[in-house]
Design a protein around this motif. Structure first.
Motif, PDB file in Angstrom:
ATOM      1  N   ARG A   1      94.052  75.780  62.096  1.00 14.14           N
ATOM      2  CA  ARG A   1      93.084  75.337  63.100  1.00 14.14           C
ATOM      3  C   ARG A   1      91.875  76.255  63.071  1.00 14.14           C
ATOM      4  O   ARG A   1      91.916  77.354  62.538  1.00 14.14           O
ATOM      5  N   ASN A   2      90.834  75.844  63.720  1.00 12.68           N
ATOM      6  CA  ASN A   2      89.620  76.625  63.860  1.00 12.68           C
ATOM      7  C   ASN A   2      89.886  77.783  64.828  1.00 12.68           C
ATOM      8  O   ASN A   2      90.520  77.592  65.868  1.00 12.68           O
ATOM      9  N   ALA A   3      89.401  78.979  64.523  1.00  8.26           N
ATOM     10  CA  ALA A   3      89.623  80.160  65.368  1.00  8.26           C
ATOM     11  C   ALA A   3      89.035  79.965  66.770  1.00  8.26           C
ATOM     12  O   ALA A   3      89.619  80.405  67.760  1.00  8.26           O
TER      13      ALA A   3
ATOM     14  N   PHE B   1      99.930  87.845  68.021  1.00 11.89           N
ATOM     15  CA  PHE B   1      99.022  87.533  66.922  1.00 11.89           C
ATOM     16  C   PHE B   1      97.588  87.648  67.403  1.00 11.89           C
ATOM     17  O   PHE B   1      97.302  87.450  68.584  1.00 11.89           O
ATOM     18  N   THR B   2      96.691  87.910  66.474  1.00  4.33           N
ATOM     19  CA  THR B   2      95.272  87.819  66.769  1.00  4.33           C
ATOM     20  C   THR B   2      94.864  86.351  66.670  1.00  4.33           C
ATOM     21  O   THR B   2      95.616  85.521  66.144  1.00  4.33           O
ATOM     22  N   VAL B   3      93.681  86.035  67.140  1.00  8.11           N
ATOM     23  CA  VAL B   3      93.183  84.659  67.068  1.00  8.11           C
ATOM     24  C   VAL B   3      93.108  84.203  65.616  1.00  8.11           C
ATOM     25  O   VAL B   3      93.506  83.081  65.281  1.00  8.11           O
ATOM     26  N   LEU B   4      92.621  85.069  64.746  1.00  5.50           N
ATOM     27  CA  LEU B   4      92.497  84.691  63.336  1.00  5.50           C
ATOM     28  C   LEU B   4      93.857  84.450  62.688  1.00  5.50           C
ATOM     29  O   LEU B   4      94.014  83.528  61.881  1.00  5.50           O
ATOM     30  N   GLU B   5      94.856  85.247  63.032  1.00  3.73           N
ATOM     31  CA  GLU B   5      96.207  85.053  62.495  1.00  3.73           C
ATOM     32  C   GLU B   5      96.787  83.720  62.967  1.00  3.73           C
ATOM     33  O   GLU B   5      97.399  82.987  62.184  1.00  3.73           O
ATOM     34  N   LEU B   6      96.582  83.411  64.246  1.00  2.15           N
ATOM     35  CA  LEU B   6      97.067  82.133  64.770  1.00  2.15           C
ATOM     36  C   LEU B   6      96.347  80.966  64.104  1.00  2.15           C
ATOM     37  O   LEU B   6      96.978  79.962  63.738  1.00  2.15           O
ATOM     38  N   ALA B   7      95.043  81.081  63.937  1.00  6.04           N
ATOM     39  CA  ALA B   7      94.264  80.012  63.315  1.00  6.04           C
ATOM     40  C   ALA B   7      94.742  79.760  61.882  1.00  6.04           C
ATOM     41  O   ALA B   7      94.872  78.610  61.455  1.00  6.04           O
ATOM     42  N   GLU B   8      95.033  80.816  61.176  1.00  9.22           N
ATOM     43  CA  GLU B   8      95.508  80.689  59.796  1.00  9.22           C
ATOM     44  C   GLU B   8      96.893  80.034  59.748  1.00  9.22           C
ATOM     45  O   GLU B   8      97.137  79.132  58.950  1.00  9.22           O
ATOM     46  N   ARG B   9      97.794  80.475  60.609  1.00  5.99           N
ATOM     47  CA  ARG B   9      99.156  79.927  60.620  1.00  5.99           C
ATOM     48  C   ARG B   9      99.199  78.473  61.077  1.00  5.99           C
ATOM     49  O   ARG B   9     100.037  77.706  60.623  1.00  5.99           O
ATOM     50  N   LEU B  10      98.323  78.106  62.007  1.00  6.58           N
ATOM     51  CA  LEU B  10      98.333  76.753  62.544  1.00  6.58           C
ATOM     52  C   LEU B  10      97.319  75.831  61.877  1.00  6.58           C
ATOM     53  O   LEU B  10      97.204  74.665  62.234  1.00  6.58           O
TER      54      LEU B  10
ATOM     55  N   MET C   1      91.876  65.132  68.541  1.00  2.87           N
ATOM     56  CA  MET C   1      92.773  66.163  68.038  1.00  2.87           C
ATOM     57  C   MET C   1      93.768  66.546  69.150  1.00  2.87           C
ATOM     58  O   MET C   1      93.383  66.663  70.309  1.00  2.87           O
ATOM     59  N   LYS C   2      95.000  66.759  68.783  1.00  6.71           N
ATOM     60  CA  LYS C   2      96.038  67.118  69.754  1.00  6.71           C
ATOM     61  C   LYS C   2      95.807  68.522  70.301  1.00  6.71           C
ATOM     62  O   LYS C   2      95.275  69.382  69.601  1.00  6.71           O
ATOM     63  N   PRO C   3      96.236  68.769  71.536  1.00  2.00           N
ATOM     64  CA  PRO C   3      96.109  70.121  72.093  1.00  2.00           C
ATOM     65  C   PRO C   3      96.917  71.131  71.283  1.00  2.00           C
ATOM     66  O   PRO C   3      97.983  70.817  70.764  1.00  2.00           O
ATOM     67  N   SER C   4      96.393  72.323  71.201  1.00  3.85           N
ATOM     68  CA  SER C   4      97.047  73.393  70.431  1.00  3.85           C
ATOM     69  C   SER C   4      98.030  74.198  71.266  1.00  3.85           C
ATOM     70  O   SER C   4      98.820  74.953  70.713  1.00  3.85           O
ATOM     71  N   HIS C   5      97.986  74.058  72.577  1.00  5.47           N
ATOM     72  CA  HIS C   5      98.792  74.914  73.457  1.00  5.47           C
ATOM     73  C   HIS C   5     100.270  74.951  73.102  1.00  5.47           C
ATOM     74  O   HIS C   5     100.835  76.043  72.986  1.00  5.47           O
TER      75      HIS C   5
ATOM     76  N   ILE D   1      91.456  77.936  68.825  1.00  2.89           N
ATOM     77  CA  ILE D   1      92.597  78.769  69.219  1.00  2.89           C
ATOM     78  C   ILE D   1      92.199  79.677  70.377  1.00  2.89           C
ATOM     79  O   ILE D   1      92.934  79.814  71.360  1.00  2.89           O
ATOM     80  N   TYR D   2      91.028  80.295  70.280  1.00  2.00           N
ATOM     81  CA  TYR D   2      90.556  81.193  71.333  1.00  2.00           C
ATOM     82  C   TYR D   2      90.438  80.462  72.676  1.00  2.00           C
ATOM     83  O   TYR D   2      90.912  80.951  73.698  1.00  2.00           O
ATOM     84  N   HIS D   3      89.843  79.288  72.663  1.00  2.00           N
ATOM     85  CA  HIS D   3      89.676  78.524  73.909  1.00  2.00           C
ATOM     86  C   HIS D   3      91.031  78.070  74.461  1.00  2.00           C
ATOM     87  O   HIS D   3      91.230  78.056  75.679  1.00  2.00           O
ATOM     88  N   ALA D   4      91.948  77.733  73.581  1.00  2.00           N
ATOM     89  CA  ALA D   4      93.286  77.338  74.024  1.00  2.00           C
ATOM     90  C   ALA D   4      93.997  78.520  74.685  1.00  2.00           C
ATOM     91  O   ALA D   4      94.609  78.383  75.745  1.00  2.00           O
ATOM     92  N   LEU D   5      93.905  79.698  74.080  1.00  2.51           N
ATOM     93  CA  LEU D   5      94.537  80.895  74.647  1.00  2.51           C
ATOM     94  C   LEU D   5      93.949  81.226  76.018  1.00  2.51           C
ATOM     95  O   LEU D   5      94.677  81.592  76.941  1.00  2.51           O
ATOM     96  N   LYS D   6      92.634  81.107  76.154  1.00  2.00           N
ATOM     97  CA  LYS D   6      91.979  81.390  77.428  1.00  2.00           C
ATOM     98  C   LYS D   6      92.424  80.408  78.518  1.00  2.00           C
ATOM     99  O   LYS D   6      92.468  80.763  79.686  1.00  2.00           O
ATOM    100  N   ALA D   7      92.750  79.181  78.125  1.00  2.00           N
ATOM    101  CA  ALA D   7      93.145  78.148  79.086  1.00  2.00           C
ATOM    102  C   ALA D   7      94.640  78.205  79.434  1.00  2.00           C
ATOM    103  O   ALA D   7      95.050  77.601  80.417  1.00  2.00           O
TER     104      ALA D   7
END
Length: 87
Positions: A30-32, A19-28, A1-5, A35-41
């Motif tokens: 992707r799994n929440a 956006f919250t993690v859930l909002e980003l996951a819904e728009r993209l 799977m391609k990186p989400s960053h 998204i959370y791990h991508a944001l942390k990185a």
């Protein structure tokens, strides 16, 4: 799977309110957790604020990204000399 960053960064640049993690996951679509791990990185992402906790739902972090400012212009040597003389 391609990186989400890149997609996350692009979306957060477009919507600077964040956006919250859930909002980003819904728009993209992707799994929440992904998204959370991508944001942390991402070094340019940060938690801007928290949503209010609702009945039996915890508060959620609203994520944003830093928009870097433009570089400072290079000083003009002539102006620098003038400023030193005035001081």
């Amino acid at each position: 799977m391609k990186p989400s960053h890149p997609k996350i960064r692009q979306l957060l640049h477009q919507y600077q309110d964040g956006f919250t993690v859930l909002e980003l996951a819904e728009r993209l679509d992707r799994n929440a957790e992904t998204i959370y791990h991508a944001l942390k990185a991402m070094p340019d992402s940060y938690i801007d604020r928290w949503t209010e906790a609702q009945y039996q739902a915890p508060a959620e972090a609203v994520w944003c990204v830093v928009i870097p400012p433009e570089n400072c212009p290079k000083p003009n040597a002539r102006l620098t000399k003038l400023c030193r003389l005035v001081k």
